[in-house]
Enzyme design. Structure first.
Site, PDB file in Angstrom:
ATOM      1  N   HIS A  49     -28.090 -16.747  25.162  1.00  0.00           N
ATOM      2  CA  HIS A  49     -26.937 -16.657  26.024  1.00  0.00           C
ATOM      3  C   HIS A  49     -26.190 -17.897  26.337  1.00  0.00           C
ATOM      4  CE1 HIS A  49     -28.677 -12.719  26.230  1.00  0.00           C
ATOM      5  NE2 HIS A  49     -27.881 -12.520  27.374  1.00  0.00           N
TER       6      HIS A  49
ATOM      7  N   GLU B  66     -17.058  -5.280  24.928  1.00  0.00           N
ATOM      8  CA  GLU B  66     -16.374  -6.506  25.082  1.00  0.00           C
ATOM      9  C   GLU B  66     -15.249  -6.187  24.053  1.00  0.00           C
ATOM     10  OE1 GLU B  66     -20.478  -7.713  26.041  1.00  0.00           O
ATOM     11  OE2 GLU B  66     -19.549  -6.566  24.427  1.00  0.00           O
TER      12      GLU B  66
ATOM     13  N   HIS C  11      -4.170   3.050  -3.231  1.00  0.00           N
ATOM     14  CA  HIS C  11      -4.443   2.133  -1.800  1.00  0.00           C
ATOM     15  C   HIS C  11      -3.730   0.759  -1.671  1.00  0.00           C
ATOM     16  CE1 HIS C  11      -6.311   0.421   1.673  1.00  0.00           C
ATOM     17  NE2 HIS C  11      -6.679   1.288   1.917  1.00  0.00           N
TER      18      HIS C  11
ATOM     19  N   HIS D  89       0.851  -1.059  -0.075  1.00  0.00           N
ATOM     20  CA  HIS D  89      -0.191   0.031  -0.242  1.00  0.00           C
ATOM     21  C   HIS D  89       0.802   1.153   0.041  1.00  0.00           C
ATOM     22  CE1 HIS D  89      -3.634  -2.456   1.289  1.00  0.00           C
ATOM     23  NE2 HIS D  89      -2.650  -3.372   1.730  1.00  0.00           N
TER      24      HIS D  89
END
Length: 688
Positions: free
Chosen positions: A488, A427, A275, A28
């Site tokens: 869950h 998280e 890029h 890149h």
């Protein structure tokens, strides 16, 4: 002020980046060309960093979050003359990056891989590449630096006041983890943190106006950040003013929003073509012509540029480090105990007596949840290890990870020395921030429910890749969460964690195994661990008649054997299912069938044991084996073999009380015993 040598230095960086990508025919080039002036200004004028000792504790940290622009970092390390450091933290006499490394960019063995890799190339503060991970990790570095200062700085002895800079792109700003981490950093008022936003408005698919049109500055102001803008990345004076603005800010983290031109000076400037592809020979020549560089010279570095770096970051860094080392020696004389702790922190060593007074748990048929016993062991350890700290993703009352002893405190902006962190419902950021704290050599942990480990998996993977001793604590480990239902109830998460190289996954069977798990994990220096713990109570086993829980250190061990010592069938289990296997063993014994129960709290450790030990635990001659676990059966076949059987989960769970769920999915002593009898019957039928 900018002079001609500044311009030559910036363009030399651009030339090295172009040449490395072109030689590799991969990489890149655009972002390094656009942001070279900003990176040069930071390193040459501001960064408190000694190239001859790139791990001195109070150095500023530079994180290349847009890791695809790695040639920018390789060029800076090369031009600054950063020295290599070995795995034992000894500074070597060779450069971290050589000309040959640049010339072999992205090739096997080069110290210049495609993305920055921690522990592979000295000067890389953290592995980056997955967008957003670098900036999120930088928050943990800044938090760790602030905590070290609060814990160890004394009047007249400022040992820790380093700053953390992270260079991010549009992709980093789009990733959700960046939002989590920025929100947390704003709340914590981490004024030692500076994110540099390379706003070049280009991604792989095209210009960002096809997908990303938000007001990033307004977003960060809403997070509670200081925001300053640089209209042109090539304006070194404006860049300098922006970094002075950051240095002057004492209450908020800073975002420096820089407008840049990807592929600056090349025929594909401001184009997605800059890029992810080399410029091509003609493109490189055209760009060098525009920049005033010799068109046909590769990897050219004028002597004046090397001297500029040596006189700038080299001289400044050496002076700052020498002054710090003198200050530390004076500190040692005044505060010897604290100095000893700091040296242990830097070597990832523990204090003397760190495992004293770990709780012992007497046999108890009712027992307690392993999350509860873990909380008690964690608190005992944290009393003895002052730099063990952490928290949860808004679940400490459930994960039992709060440090409750006197003086533990909460980590908040006005109490930077607290040991309890409140990550909020974040998280992914919690895991990445923990990685950052580990990179400052602290011993962090974070926690959440096992089902939500999926949200954090990218950062957990990086802790394994970087060999960081982060403790990832996951509770509510099975369908044992009952009424919460399949959303869950983790099924495939254990298999996913076990599939990760370098991560030790522990699922202890009772409180005794929890203590031994923490005893092993606390002493780790270069490995992360995942502790997988139950919500429901598990019997505390009587070790006077069963195998010692110290067997955890070997990953698996014989918990209960057949009376003769020669089992007809082996029952293998982890966690809550170990007690189930023991009950099935008793049922089989009543029928004259000798069964061995093997507890397997950590597959990875068991796989490392000598073959003789593994054969002792799992004799090859005993092919009747039953694996029992309330999770996906994926991976168990290598232990039970093609003649074994599995009692596990093959679907998602259901919402119901625990006892009903155990019956529905077959986690009963009767089902396990029945499966064992079936294997023995099949073996007899197959016998000649």
């Amino acid at each position: 002020m900018t002079d001609d040598l500044d311009t030559l230095s910036v363009n030399t960086i651009r030339g090295l980046c172009m040449d490395a990508v072109q030689r590799a025919e991969s990489g890149h080039p655009g972002t390094p060309m656009g942001m070279a002036p900003v990176a040069y200004t930071l390193w040459q004028r501001f960064l408190r960093y000694d190239p001859r000792d790139p791990i001195w504790p109070n150095r500023d940290r530079f994180v290349l979050s847009e890791g695809h622009a790695s040639t920018l970092l390789w060029s800076l390390l090369y031009l600054a003359g950063v020295h290599a450091v070995d795995p034992d933290y000894e500074v070597l006499g060779r450069p971290a990056v050589t000309t040959e490394d640049l010339e072999s960019f992205r090739q096997l063995g080069s110290r210049c891989p495609g993305h920055p890799e921690y522990r592979w190339t000295s000067g890389v503060e953290t592995t980056t590449g997955p967008l957003g991970q670098g900036v999120a990790t930088s928050v943990g570095m800044a938090l760790g630096g602030r905590w070290l200062g609060a814990a160890y700085n004394r009047e007249d002895f400022t040992l820790f006041d380093f700053d953390v800079y992270a260079l991010a792109g549009d992709g980093c700003m789009m990733e959700g983890i960046s939002s989590e981490a920025a929100s947390f950093a704003g709340h914590q008022r981490l004024s030692n943190l500076c994110w540099i936003y390379d706003s070049n408005r280009v991604t792989i698919e095209g210009h960002t106006d096809i997908t990303f049109t938000e007001d990033v500055a307004a977003r960060f102001l809403a997070y509670g950040w200081n925001v300053t803008t640089v209209a042109d990345a090539n304006d070194l004076d404006a860049v300098t003013r922006a970094f002075h603005d950051f240095r002057a800010e004492t209450e908020r983290p800073t975002l420096v929003l820089v407008h840049s031109h990807i592929g600056y000076g090349s025929p594909v400037e401001d184009s997605p073509k800059a890029h992810g592809s080399p410029l091509g020979p003609d493109g490189v020549r055209a760009a060098k012509r525009f920049l005033g560089l010799p068109e046909d010279e590769e990897f050219r570095v004028p002597d004046a540029v090397r001297e500029r770096f040596a006189q700038g970051i080299g001289t400044r860094g050496a002076e700052l480090r020498a002054a710090w080392e003198k200050r530390f020696e004076d500190y040692r004389a005044a505060w010897p105990a604290e100095a000893d702790e700091l040296e242990r922190i830097q070597r990832r060593e523990l204090p003397d007596g760190w495992d004293r007074a770990l709780p012992e748990f007497p046999p108890d048929p009712k027992g307690l949840a392993t999350r509860d016993s873990s909380g008690r062991v964690l608190n005992a350890l944290a009393r003895n290890i002052p730099w063990l700290l952490g928290g949860s993703a808004d679940l400490a009352p459930s994960t039992k990870t709060r440090l409750t002893f006197d003086g533990a405190g909460d980590q908040e902006p006005d109490e930077p020395g607290g040991r309890n962190l409140h990550f909020g419902v974040r998280e992914h950021a919690a895991a990445a921030i923990s990685n950052g704290m580990a990179l400052t050599k602290l011993r962090p942990y974070w926690s959440g429910f096992l089902i939500f480990s999926d949200y954090a998996k990218g950062a957990v993977r990086l802790s394994a890749l970087m060999e960081l001793p982060v403790v990832h604590i996951f509770t509510h480990d099975s369908i044992g969460v009952g009424e919460d239902g399949p959303t869950h109830q983790p099924v495939e998460q254990l298999a996913g964690l076990r599939a990760m190289p370098g991560l030790l996954v522990f699922r202890p069977a009772d409180a005794g195994e929890v203590t031994e798990t923490w005893r092993y994990v606390a002493a780790l220096r270069h490995e992360p661990a995942a502790l997988v713990l139950s919500r429901q109570a598990l019997p505390t086993l009587d070790r006077t008649r069963l195998g010692s829980a110290s067997g955890v250190a070997r990953g698996a061990y014989v918990l209960a054997d057949a009376p003769s010592g020669e089992p007809q069938v082996i029952l293998l289990a982890t966690g809550s299912e170990v007690s189930l296997a023991l009950a099935a063993r008793e049922e089989l014994a009543g029928e004259g069938i000798g069964a061995r129960v093997v507890s397997m709290p950590c597959w990875e450790l068991f796989d490392r044991q000598p073959q003789a030990y593994r054969d002792e635990v799992l004799p090859p001659s005993v092919t009747a084996r039953v694996g029992v676990e309330q999770a996906s059966t994926f991976g168990w076949d290598r232990y039970v073999g093609d003649r074994g059987a599995l009692v596990g989960m093959h679907t998602f769970g259901a919402s119901a009380p625990l006892k009903q769920l155990l019956g529905k999915f077959g986690f009963t002593p009767q089902r396990v015993a029945e499966t064992a009898r079936g294997l023995l019957a099949a073996g007899r039928e197959a016998a000649p």
